[in-house]
Design an enzyme around this catalytic site. Structure first.
Site, mmCIF file in Angstrom:
data_model
loop_
_atom_site.group_PDB
_atom_site.id
_atom_site.type_symbol
_atom_site.label_atom_id
_atom_site.label_comp_id
_atom_site.label_asym_id
_atom_site.label_seq_id
_atom_site.Cartn_x
_atom_site.Cartn_y
_atom_site.Cartn_z
ATOM 1 N N GLY A 1 2.510 47.682 53.986
ATOM 2 C CA GLY A 1 2.293 48.804 54.901
ATOM 3 C C GLY A 1 1.157 49.683 54.402
ATOM 4 N N GLY A 2 0.185 49.059 53.734
ATOM 5 C CA GLY A 2 -0.887 49.823 53.069
ATOM 6 C C GLY A 2 -2.053 50.201 53.965
ATOM 7 N N GLY A 3 -2.000 49.812 55.246
ATOM 8 C CA GLY A 3 -3.127 50.106 56.126
ATOM 9 C C GLY A 3 -3.070 51.486 56.747
ATOM 10 N N THR A 4 -1.907 52.125 56.711
ATOM 11 C CA THR A 4 -1.738 53.409 57.414
ATOM 12 C C THR A 4 -0.936 54.399 56.564
ATOM 13 N N ARG B 1 1.291 43.863 59.326
ATOM 14 C CA ARG B 1 1.162 42.884 60.410
ATOM 15 C C ARG B 1 -0.201 42.922 61.085
ATOM 16 N N TYR C 1 17.896 60.461 52.773
ATOM 17 C CA TYR C 1 19.134 60.085 53.467
ATOM 18 C C TYR C 1 19.641 58.703 53.033
ATOM 19 N N PRO D 1 9.676 65.298 54.249
ATOM 20 C CA PRO D 1 8.761 65.158 55.385
ATOM 21 C C PRO D 1 7.279 65.252 55.005
HETATM 22 C C1 HXC Z 1 16.649 52.462 70.581
HETATM 23 C C2 HXC Z 1 15.018 50.887 70.128
HETATM 24 C C3 HXC Z 1 14.037 51.917 69.977
HETATM 25 C C4 HXC Z 1 14.468 53.279 70.154
HETATM 26 C C5 HXC Z 1 13.076 50.002 69.663
HETATM 27 N N1 HXC Z 1 14.364 49.732 69.916
HETATM 28 N N2 HXC Z 1 12.851 51.332 69.681
HETATM 29 N N3 HXC Z 1 16.299 51.154 70.422
HETATM 30 N N4 HXC Z 1 15.761 53.490 70.452
HETATM 31 N N5 HXC Z 1 13.621 54.307 70.052
HETATM 32 C C6 HXC Z 1 14.987 48.413 69.996
HETATM 33 C C7 HXC Z 1 14.377 47.578 71.104
HETATM 34 O O1 HXC Z 1 14.943 47.872 72.377
HETATM 35 C C8 HXC Z 1 14.729 46.149 70.643
HETATM 36 O O2 HXC Z 1 16.068 45.832 70.924
HETATM 37 C C9 HXC Z 1 14.631 46.266 69.135
HETATM 38 O O3 HXC Z 1 14.757 47.651 68.812
HETATM 39 C C10 HXC Z 1 13.288 45.756 68.612
HETATM 40 O O4 HXC Z 1 12.259 46.477 69.257
HETATM 41 P P1 HXC Z 1 10.768 45.915 69.368
HETATM 42 O O5 HXC Z 1 9.934 46.967 69.970
HETATM 43 O O6 HXC Z 1 10.781 44.574 70.040
HETATM 44 O O7 HXC Z 1 10.453 45.652 67.808
HETATM 45 P P2 HXC Z 1 9.099 45.465 67.017
HETATM 46 O O8 HXC Z 1 7.957 45.224 67.980
HETATM 47 O O9 HXC Z 1 9.364 44.486 65.967
HETATM 48 O O10 HXC Z 1 8.820 46.922 66.380
HETATM 49 C C11 HXC Z 1 9.641 47.434 65.374
HETATM 50 C C12 HXC Z 1 9.875 48.933 65.534
HETATM 51 C C13 HXC Z 1 8.548 49.690 65.723
HETATM 52 C C14 HXC Z 1 10.647 49.384 64.285
HETATM 53 C C15 HXC Z 1 10.735 49.166 66.772
HETATM 54 O O11 HXC Z 1 8.794 51.074 65.875
HETATM 55 C C16 HXC Z 1 7.572 49.465 64.578
HETATM 56 O O12 HXC Z 1 6.812 48.495 64.592
HETATM 57 N N6 HXC Z 1 7.560 50.345 63.580
HETATM 58 C C17 HXC Z 1 6.695 50.230 62.380
HETATM 59 C C18 HXC Z 1 6.217 51.536 61.867
HETATM 60 C C19 HXC Z 1 7.242 52.641 61.738
HETATM 61 O O13 HXC Z 1 8.339 52.583 62.324
HETATM 62 N N7 HXC Z 1 6.863 53.677 61.001
HETATM 63 C C20 HXC Z 1 7.724 54.835 60.786
HETATM 64 C C21 HXC Z 1 8.279 54.823 59.416
HETATM 65 S S1 HXC Z 1 8.823 56.426 59.122
HETATM 66 P P3 HXC Z 1 16.489 44.887 72.208
HETATM 67 O O14 HXC Z 1 17.960 44.741 72.097
HETATM 68 O O15 HXC Z 1 16.044 45.645 73.432
HETATM 69 O O16 HXC Z 1 15.752 43.589 72.035
HETATM 70 C C22 HXC Z 1 10.172 56.496 58.184
HETATM 71 C C23 HXC Z 1 10.483 57.944 57.816
HETATM 72 C C24 HXC Z 1 11.821 58.191 57.247
HETATM 73 O O17 HXC Z 1 10.794 55.539 57.855
HETATM 74 C C25 HXC Z 1 12.168 59.629 56.968
HETATM 75 C C26 HXC Z 1 11.470 60.724 57.675
HETATM 76 C C27 HXC Z 1 11.772 62.138 57.238
HETATM 77 P P1 NAP Z 2 3.678 54.303 58.823
HETATM 78 O O1 NAP Z 2 2.253 54.735 58.707
HETATM 79 O O2 NAP Z 2 4.190 53.911 60.163
HETATM 80 O O3 NAP Z 2 3.918 53.137 57.782
HETATM 81 C C1 NAP Z 2 4.691 52.008 58.000
HETATM 82 C C2 NAP Z 2 3.864 50.793 57.644
HETATM 83 O O4 NAP Z 2 4.702 49.637 57.600
HETATM 84 C C3 NAP Z 2 2.755 50.489 58.648
HETATM 85 O O5 NAP Z 2 1.533 50.348 57.963
HETATM 86 C C4 NAP Z 2 3.158 49.162 59.298
HETATM 87 O O6 NAP Z 2 2.002 48.374 59.586
HETATM 88 C C5 NAP Z 2 4.009 48.556 58.193
HETATM 89 N N1 NAP Z 2 4.986 47.599 58.729
HETATM 90 C C6 NAP Z 2 5.930 47.831 59.677
HETATM 91 N N2 NAP Z 2 6.602 46.711 59.935
HETATM 92 C C7 NAP Z 2 6.098 45.763 59.117
HETATM 93 C C8 NAP Z 2 6.385 44.376 58.927
HETATM 94 N N3 NAP Z 2 7.339 43.778 59.619
HETATM 95 N N4 NAP Z 2 5.664 43.689 58.003
HETATM 96 C C9 NAP Z 2 4.684 44.315 57.298
HETATM 97 N N5 NAP Z 2 4.373 45.606 57.434
HETATM 98 C C10 NAP Z 2 5.064 46.314 58.350
HETATM 99 O O7 NAP Z 2 4.670 55.464 58.303
HETATM 100 P P2 NAP Z 2 4.704 56.309 56.935
HETATM 101 O O8 NAP Z 2 5.231 57.627 57.295
HETATM 102 O O9 NAP Z 2 3.415 56.197 56.214
HETATM 103 O O10 NAP Z 2 5.851 55.550 56.114
HETATM 104 C C11 NAP Z 2 5.587 54.908 54.867
HETATM 105 C C12 NAP Z 2 6.850 54.838 54.050
HETATM 106 O O11 NAP Z 2 7.298 56.146 53.709
HETATM 107 C C13 NAP Z 2 8.019 54.166 54.745
HETATM 108 O O12 NAP Z 2 8.760 53.405 53.815
HETATM 109 C C14 NAP Z 2 8.860 55.326 55.219
HETATM 110 O O13 NAP Z 2 10.200 54.999 55.408
HETATM 111 C C15 NAP Z 2 8.664 56.270 54.053
HETATM 112 N N6 NAP Z 2 8.961 57.674 54.333
HETATM 113 C C16 NAP Z 2 8.132 58.412 55.101
HETATM 114 C C17 NAP Z 2 8.405 59.743 55.300
HETATM 115 C C18 NAP Z 2 7.496 60.626 56.101
HETATM 116 O O14 NAP Z 2 7.801 61.797 56.278
HETATM 117 N N7 NAP Z 2 6.354 60.145 56.548
HETATM 118 C C19 NAP Z 2 9.556 60.315 54.745
HETATM 119 C C20 NAP Z 2 10.405 59.514 53.987
HETATM 120 C C21 NAP Z 2 10.087 58.192 53.768
HETATM 121 P P3 NAP Z 2 1.949 47.297 60.775
HETATM 122 O O15 NAP Z 2 2.443 47.971 61.995
HETATM 123 O O16 NAP Z 2 0.494 46.906 60.824
HETATM 124 O O17 NAP Z 2 2.802 46.136 60.348
#
Ligand code: HXC
Ligand code: NAP
Length: 283
Positions: A16-19, A41, A147, A190
């Protein structure tokens, strides 16, 4: 803060090093002399980041890989070893998350997040661990959340997955220490990123304002603060830190945990009144 050569010659994989935070940590590692593999990805995203980070000094290679697929992970790790010669550090940072009432989650929604966060971390750890064990040295840094131990409503798949990653960190800290491998974790509070904010703090709901208010230091984290902590933890300077999770959240989770913390809302005048009453009673 650091000697400019702190990570000189270290070969690091950042998932996840691109963003977001992954990019910020990778950028700091590059400044401190490391060679990097950036993986996720989206090929275009990691290629752009790699080009940007190459300007900082060391070698930076972009290798597309979905961490959910053990075969892709195996190939990515093999290519890393071929191109960089070895792996010294693995940063498991890739994650997927969204907010949802738990009763609305489909089985696939739950599995999707578990697959990226918990299974993905396992696949990368297993593949990189093979090389680290052979070399009798390595560091695995996992990014969790606070959490992971408190739990949290509305992000149940992520909370379950991060709790599992924390358990993996502590388990391997003991089991793989004999191979010279340290396992550590960071729990960020956050930190604004496009990925997290777009999913967890949709505009118009006042979530960011509430986040700030909940942090005793009354601000969000700065990426450089996290990047410096990560640089220290993966460096040889931290060679006796193993199995630890370091929280960097401005005191946020403790604010929610301390039973009497709500007393913060009591005005000074009310405290004065209470004191006067107490003294009067004693007399
Ligand atoms: C309910 C949801 C949903 C939502 C997706 N789904 N979003 N359900 N509420 N908001 C469901 C879909 O309906 C589907 O189920 C299943 O999840 C898979 O969804 P897809 O969109 O097909 O999955 P995919 O394309 O693989 O994408 C994965 C993803 C997406 C997790 C949904 O958001 C993603 O690519 N995220 C990567 C980056 C990311 O999330 N970064 C944030 C990290 S921040 P069904 O049954 O319909 O097939 C973080 C911070 C923590 O972790 C702490 C903060 C303080
Ligand atoms: P982010 O930019 O969305 O980072 C998530 C990264 O994971 C993206 O670069 C995404 O790239 C990659 N990723 C998602 N699915 C993947 C897969 N299947 N295979 C390979 N790579 C995948 O969000 P962020 O806030 O920087 O989060 C980074 C980390 O910090 C996460 O572990 C998150 O839980 C943690 N964190 C964040 C916060 C916050 O406040 N931001 C707080 C607590 C913890 P692709 O979509 O290109 O795959």
């Amino acid at each position: 803060m650091f000697d400019k050569q702190l990570l000189s010659g270290k070969n690091i994989i950042v998932t996840g090093g691109g963003t977001g935070l992954g990019k910020s940590m990778a950028s700091r590692f590059a400044e401190l002399g490391a060679n990097l593999v950036i993986t996720s990805r989206r090929k275009d995203v990691i290629s752009d980041t790699a080009k940007e980070l190459q300007k900082l000094g060391g070698e930076v290679i972009a290798i597309p890989c979905d961490v959910r697929d053990p075969d892709q992970v195996e190939k990515m790790v093999k290519q890393t070893v071929e191109e960089l010669g070895s792996i010294d550090i693995l940063l498991n940072n890739a994650a997927g998350n969204f907010i949802s009432p738990t009763e609305n989650l489909s089985p696939n929604a739950f599995t999707t997040v578990i697959d990226i966060v918990l299974n993905g971390t396992f696949h990368c750890t297993q593949a990189a661990g093979k090389f680290m064990r052979k070399n009798k040295s390595g560091v695995i840094l996992n990014i969790v959340t606070t959490y992971a131990w408190t739990g949290s409503g509305y992000v149940v798949p992520s909370a379950c997955a991060k709790a599992g990653v924390l358990a993996m960190t502590r388990s391997l800290a003991v089991e793989w220490a004999k191979y010279g491998i340290r396992s550590v974790a960071i729990a960020p509070g956050p930190f604004p990123t496009k990925g997290a904010w777009s999913r967890l703090a949709p505009p118009g709901m006042g979530i960011e304002k509430k986040m700030k208010a909940r942090v005793p230091l009354k601000r969000l984290g700065e990426h450089i603060e996290l990047a410096n902590l990560a640089s220290y933890l993966i460096s040889d300077q931290a060679s006796y830190i193993n199995g630890e999770v370091v929280t960097i959240d401005g005191g946020e989770w403790l604010q929610g945990a301390g039973e009497m913390n709500e007393l913060e809302k009591i005005p000074k005048a009310a405290w004065k009144l209470l004191e006067m009453k107490r003294k009067k009673k004693k007399k």
